[in-house]
Structure formats: C-alpha cells, structure tokens
Design a protein around this motif. Structure first.
Motif, PDB file in Angstrom:
ATOM      1  N   VAL A 222       0.740  -1.617  -0.233  1.00 16.23           N
ATOM      2  CA  VAL A 222       0.544   0.116  -0.328  1.00 16.23           C
ATOM      3  C   VAL A 222       0.515   1.199  -0.006  1.00 16.23           C
ATOM      4  O   VAL A 222       0.471   2.080  -0.863  1.00 16.23           O
ATOM      5  CB  VAL A 222      -1.353  -0.470   1.399  1.00 16.23           C
ATOM      6  CG1 VAL A 222      -1.828   1.420   1.002  1.00 16.23           C
ATOM      7  CG2 VAL A 222      -1.914  -1.232   1.114  1.00 16.23           C
ATOM      8  N   ASP A 223       2.001   1.260   0.688  1.00 15.65           N
ATOM      9  CA  ASP A 223       2.315   2.751   0.962  1.00 15.65           C
ATOM     10  C   ASP A 223       3.474   2.471  -0.365  1.00 15.65           C
ATOM     11  O   ASP A 223       3.735   3.578  -0.561  1.00 15.65           O
ATOM     12  CB  ASP A 223       3.660   2.391   2.344  1.00 15.65           C
ATOM     13  CG  ASP A 223       2.775   2.375   3.030  1.00 15.65           C
ATOM     14  OD1 ASP A 223       1.687   3.379   3.480  1.00 15.65           O
ATOM     15  OD2 ASP A 223       3.493   2.437   4.708  1.00 15.65           O
ATOM     16  N   GLU A 224       3.879   1.709  -0.684  1.00 12.17           N
ATOM     17  CA  GLU A 224       4.448   1.114  -1.850  1.00 12.17           C
ATOM     18  C   GLU A 224       4.001   1.781  -3.200  1.00 12.17           C
ATOM     19  O   GLU A 224       4.871   2.705  -3.881  1.00 12.17           O
ATOM     20  CB  GLU A 224       5.241   0.271  -2.514  1.00 12.17           C
ATOM     21  CG  GLU A 224       6.182  -0.757  -1.344  1.00 12.17           C
ATOM     22  CD  GLU A 224       5.668  -0.942   0.450  1.00 12.17           C
ATOM     23  OE1 GLU A 224       6.272  -1.888   1.230  1.00 12.17           O
ATOM     24  OE2 GLU A 224       4.521  -1.209   0.119  1.00 12.17           O
ATOM     25  N   CYS A 225       2.635   1.793  -3.446  1.00 11.90           N
ATOM     26  CA  CYS A 225       1.827   2.687  -4.470  1.00 11.90           C
ATOM     27  C   CYS A 225       1.981   4.124  -4.620  1.00 11.90           C
ATOM     28  O   CYS A 225       2.236   4.790  -4.850  1.00 11.90           O
ATOM     29  CB  CYS A 225       0.712   1.764  -4.126  1.00 11.90           C
ATOM     30  SG  CYS A 225       0.255   0.030  -4.828  1.00 11.90           S
ATOM     31  N   PHE A 226       1.928   4.702  -3.076  1.00  7.03           N
ATOM     32  CA  PHE A 226       1.605   5.640  -3.059  1.00  7.03           C
ATOM     33  C   PHE A 226       3.086   6.081  -3.223  1.00  7.03           C
ATOM     34  O   PHE A 226       3.342   7.731  -3.195  1.00  7.03           O
ATOM     35  CB  PHE A 226       1.394   6.695  -1.865  1.00  7.03           C
ATOM     36  CG  PHE A 226      -0.215   6.160  -1.652  1.00  7.03           C
ATOM     37  CD1 PHE A 226      -1.025   6.639  -1.790  1.00  7.03           C
ATOM     38  CD2 PHE A 226      -1.029   4.801  -0.921  1.00  7.03           C
ATOM     39  CE1 PHE A 226      -2.772   6.616  -1.472  1.00  7.03           C
ATOM     40  CE2 PHE A 226      -2.192   4.877  -1.063  1.00  7.03           C
ATOM     41  CZ  PHE A 226      -3.192   6.093  -1.086  1.00  7.03           C
ATOM     42  N   LEU A 227       4.265   5.701  -2.455  1.00  4.23           N
ATOM     43  CA  LEU A 227       5.708   6.490  -2.919  1.00  4.23           C
ATOM     44  C   LEU A 227       5.307   6.340  -4.038  1.00  4.23           C
ATOM     45  O   LEU A 227       6.366   7.598  -4.768  1.00  4.23           O
ATOM     46  CB  LEU A 227       6.402   5.479  -1.662  1.00  4.23           C
ATOM     47  CG  LEU A 227       7.726   5.734  -1.876  1.00  4.23           C
ATOM     48  CD1 LEU A 227       8.337   7.383  -1.314  1.00  4.23           C
ATOM     49  CD2 LEU A 227       8.058   4.720  -0.592  1.00  4.23           C
ATOM     50  N   ALA A 228       5.626   5.628  -4.799  1.00  3.49           N
ATOM     51  CA  ALA A 228       5.567   5.446  -6.546  1.00  3.49           C
ATOM     52  C   ALA A 228       5.183   6.804  -6.901  1.00  3.49           C
ATOM     53  O   ALA A 228       5.933   7.167  -7.970  1.00  3.49           O
ATOM     54  CB  ALA A 228       5.692   3.761  -6.484  1.00  3.49           C
ATOM     55  N   ALA A 229       4.174   6.758  -6.298  1.00  3.89           N
ATOM     56  CA  ALA A 229       3.454   7.919  -7.216  1.00  3.89           C
ATOM     57  C   ALA A 229       4.001   8.962  -6.723  1.00  3.89           C
ATOM     58  O   ALA A 229       3.880  10.345  -8.210  1.00  3.89           O
ATOM     59  CB  ALA A 229       1.424   8.423  -7.330  1.00  3.89           C
TER      60      ALA A 229
END
Length: 219
Positions: free
Chosen positions: A160-167
């Motif tokens: 989950v955090d990885e998705c937002f961090l990538a964006a």
C-alpha cells in the motif's frame, strides 16, 4: 516575510476505480494505518492528507477519494483538474473491475493533464482463493500504457505505502524537470532553482462542492 510551511511540495493525487475495489480502504491504510472490515461507500469526493519524506524533502500528498459508481463519474471528472497523479485501482477478485480499467484510462486521458502520473493497482491480494485477474494480464496492460503496476492488499497493508510512494516519486521527478525548464527559460534566473516551498494548487469543482475487501469491506 518567510513562508511558514511544514512541507516542501504539495501534490494532488486522485484514487479512482470502480465501486468496491477498495479505494477508501487503501487510503485509510496509507494515511492512518487502519483497515475497516466494513465501510460506507464514498459519496462524491473525500480527501485526506499525508506528509512523507522523499530525498530529504517533505512531500504533502492531498489524496482525493473518488466515488466509483457510474452515476458519479461526471462529478469526479471535474477533480482531475490540477491533479498531478492518479492511482487507478481494480479488484483482483472481480474481473469486471479490471475490464473497466481501459475506460478509466480513457477517462483520465480525457480530463487530466497530458503529463499526469498514473499508477495501476490491483487490490485485495490477500484473497488468493478468489482471484480472477492474473498478474501477467495486468502487468501486460500496464506495460502497454507505460505505467507502474502493483498488487496490494489494503487489509494486510502489503504494497500500500509502496503504491503511494511510487506515485509521489514520479510526480516529484516530473516537478523537478518542470522547475529546471523554468530556470533555463528565465534569463534572470542565473541557473539556480529556488528552494522555497512549492505548492500545486488544488482546484475545487465548480459544480456541487462536495471493498468488499477481505472481511466484507465495500470501500
């Protein structure tokens, strides 16, 4: 007078997708580290703020949670204006929500900025026994459109955090390129980039101002 801000950059990020794919649950997991087993479907638009550290800078994400129901599609389109990133979610246990990804991509292309950052996310990875969308199929679609792809679980918190961090990283990289172009185009800049906090303005819609995941979440 100096700016009194607790962040260096502020980015508007939309989370879109069909109703029930887990948009609200993803946002709550990321922002508040919580998971609600049941949740009332979002009506219209809601937003939350998360500040993260990125390359020594504080990035403020204003995350907009959009309603996925077809009758709200026109309303949410107004909120693409000013968005620098879009998380596009589908439910890995519901192939119909994946089939609709192409429609959402077209919706983004029609209403968002041409250089908006897009990230494709397959949610409900924890529901292994009821998976309907294979990883390879989603990865191929993402590759066709040249966008990052993740499989996540709002229930377990996986990726989950990885998705937002990538964006956020991609938005930040785009923002820096835009700043450099501005510097190069300005004869009085002297070749330097200002370190003053930079805000991407969030535009409110003019008209009408305002999962089933694991244990039964329909957000």
């Amino acid at each position: 007078m100096a700016h009194d801000r607790s962040y260096d950059y502020s980015f508007k990020l939309l989370v879109v997708g069909d109703s029930g794919v887990g948009k609200t649950c993803m946002i709550l997991r990321h922002v508040e580290q919580q998971f609600a087993a049941s949740y009332i479907s979002t009506i219209g638009i809601d937003s939350k703020v998360k500040v993260m550290n990125l390359d020594g800078l504080k990035i403020r994400l204003q995350i907009w949670d959009t309603a996925g129901q077809e009758r709200f599609r026109t309303l949410t389109s107004a909120y693409y204006r000013g968005a620098m990133g879009v998380l596009l979610l589908y439910d890995m246990t519901n192939s119909k929500t994946f089939d609709n990804v192409r429609d959402w991509l077209q919706n983004i292309d029609d209403h968002a900025s041409p250089d908006v950052i897009k990230v494709l996310v397959g949610n409900k990875k924890d529901l292994v026994d009821t998976r309907e969308v294979e990883t390879a199929r989603a990865r191929d679609l993402a590759a066709t459109h040249g966008i990052p792809f993740f499989e996540s679980s709002a229930k377990s918190g996986e990726n989950v955090d990885e998705c937002f961090l990538a964006a956020a990283k991609l938005i930040y990289e785009l923002r820096r390129k835009q700043e450099k172009r501005t510097v190069f185009d300005s004869p009085s800049s002297g070749g330097t980039v200002s370190r003053q906090p930079s805000t991407i303005r969030v535009e409110a819609a003019r008209a009408g101002n305002q999962q089933q995941d694991g244990g039964g979440c329909s957000c």
